[in-house]
Design a protein around this motif. Structure first.
Motif, mmCIF file in Angstrom:
data_model
loop_
_atom_site.group_PDB
_atom_site.id
_atom_site.type_symbol
_atom_site.label_atom_id
_atom_site.label_comp_id
_atom_site.label_asym_id
_atom_site.label_seq_id
_atom_site.Cartn_x
_atom_site.Cartn_y
_atom_site.Cartn_z
ATOM 1 N N ILE A 1 -8.549 17.375 -14.619
ATOM 2 C CA ILE A 1 -9.170 18.695 -14.789
ATOM 3 C C ILE A 1 -10.659 18.618 -14.506
ATOM 4 O O ILE A 1 -11.212 19.441 -13.763
ATOM 5 C CB ILE A 1 -8.904 19.247 -16.206
ATOM 6 N N LYS A 2 -11.326 17.619 -15.047
ATOM 7 C CA LYS A 2 -12.770 17.465 -14.843
ATOM 8 C C LYS A 2 -13.093 17.268 -13.365
ATOM 9 O O LYS A 2 -13.996 17.917 -12.818
ATOM 10 C CB LYS A 2 -13.283 16.283 -15.659
ATOM 11 N N ILE A 3 -12.358 16.391 -12.699
ATOM 12 C CA ILE A 3 -12.600 16.100 -11.287
ATOM 13 C C ILE A 3 -12.419 17.352 -10.436
ATOM 14 O O ILE A 3 -13.258 17.680 -9.594
ATOM 15 C CB ILE A 3 -11.675 14.973 -10.805
ATOM 16 N N PHE A 4 -11.316 18.061 -10.628
ATOM 17 C CA PHE A 4 -11.044 19.231 -9.792
ATOM 18 C C PHE A 4 -12.001 20.389 -10.094
ATOM 19 O O PHE A 4 -12.436 21.071 -9.171
ATOM 20 C CB PHE A 4 -9.578 19.660 -9.914
ATOM 21 N N THR A 5 -12.342 20.617 -11.342
ATOM 22 C CA THR A 5 -13.283 21.707 -11.641
ATOM 23 C C THR A 5 -14.677 21.382 -11.116
ATOM 24 O O THR A 5 -15.390 22.279 -10.670
ATOM 25 C CB THR A 5 -13.324 22.031 -13.145
ATOM 26 N N GLN A 6 -15.056 20.116 -11.126
ATOM 27 C CA GLN A 6 -16.346 19.720 -10.549
ATOM 28 C C GLN A 6 -16.356 19.888 -9.028
ATOM 29 O O GLN A 6 -17.426 19.963 -8.432
ATOM 30 C CB GLN A 6 -16.688 18.274 -10.906
ATOM 31 N N ASN A 7 -15.198 19.935 -8.429
ATOM 32 C CA ASN A 7 -15.095 20.117 -6.986
ATOM 33 C C ASN A 7 -14.776 21.561 -6.604
ATOM 34 O O ASN A 7 -14.275 21.822 -5.514
ATOM 35 C CB ASN A 7 -14.047 19.161 -6.408
ATOM 36 N N GLY A 8 -15.040 22.495 -7.499
ATOM 37 C CA GLY A 8 -14.940 23.912 -7.174
ATOM 38 C C GLY A 8 -13.600 24.568 -7.414
ATOM 39 O O GLY A 8 -13.389 25.709 -7.014
ATOM 40 N N PHE A 9 -12.679 23.893 -8.081
ATOM 41 C CA PHE A 9 -11.371 24.477 -8.380
ATOM 42 C C PHE A 9 -11.389 25.111 -9.758
ATOM 43 O O PHE A 9 -12.074 24.640 -10.663
ATOM 44 C CB PHE A 9 -10.285 23.405 -8.344
ATOM 45 N N LEU A 10 -10.639 26.172 -9.916
ATOM 46 C CA LEU A 10 -10.470 26.841 -11.204
ATOM 47 C C LEU A 10 -9.155 26.370 -11.805
ATOM 48 O O LEU A 10 -8.100 26.440 -11.161
ATOM 49 C CB LEU A 10 -10.444 28.351 -11.007
ATOM 50 N N HIS A 11 -9.205 25.866 -13.039
ATOM 51 C CA HIS A 11 -8.000 25.385 -13.718
ATOM 52 C C HIS A 11 -7.260 26.570 -14.305
ATOM 53 O O HIS A 11 -7.829 27.375 -15.041
ATOM 54 C CB HIS A 11 -8.389 24.381 -14.814
#
Length: 91
Positions: A51-61
């Protein structure tokens, strides 16, 4: 983009579900499939880290009712599903 996120963070992954079907059967992602499905080993990576990696890369969880997967939406509205798999021993 998604596979680069996995590679940069040393996360083993593979395509699964509809994404894998499209690549194998038609050599492309299926146009009617609204997400890209990835599989990872549950014992190799923690969901909170993903979750942290993807949200830091502009994705919305997105909150998911499934316990063994995470759902994300990118800026292009393409959903990304991360499915967590466990090995089980057969008796």
């Amino acid at each position: 983009m998604q596979s680069l996120v996995f590679k940069e963070n040393h996360i083993n992954y593979w395509l699964c579900h509809g994404a894998l079907l499209g690549i194998i059967r038609e050599n492309r992602l299926l146009s009617w499939d609204n997400d890209i499905d990835f599989g990872v080993w549950a014992d190799e990576v923690d969901k909170a880290i993903v979750i942290k990696i993807f949200t830091q890369n502009g994705f919305l969880h997105k909150l998911s009712p499934q316990h063994d997967s995470l759902e994300f939406v990118s800026n292009s509205n393409k959903n990304v599903d991360i499915n967590f798999y466990k090995l089980t021993k057969r008796e």
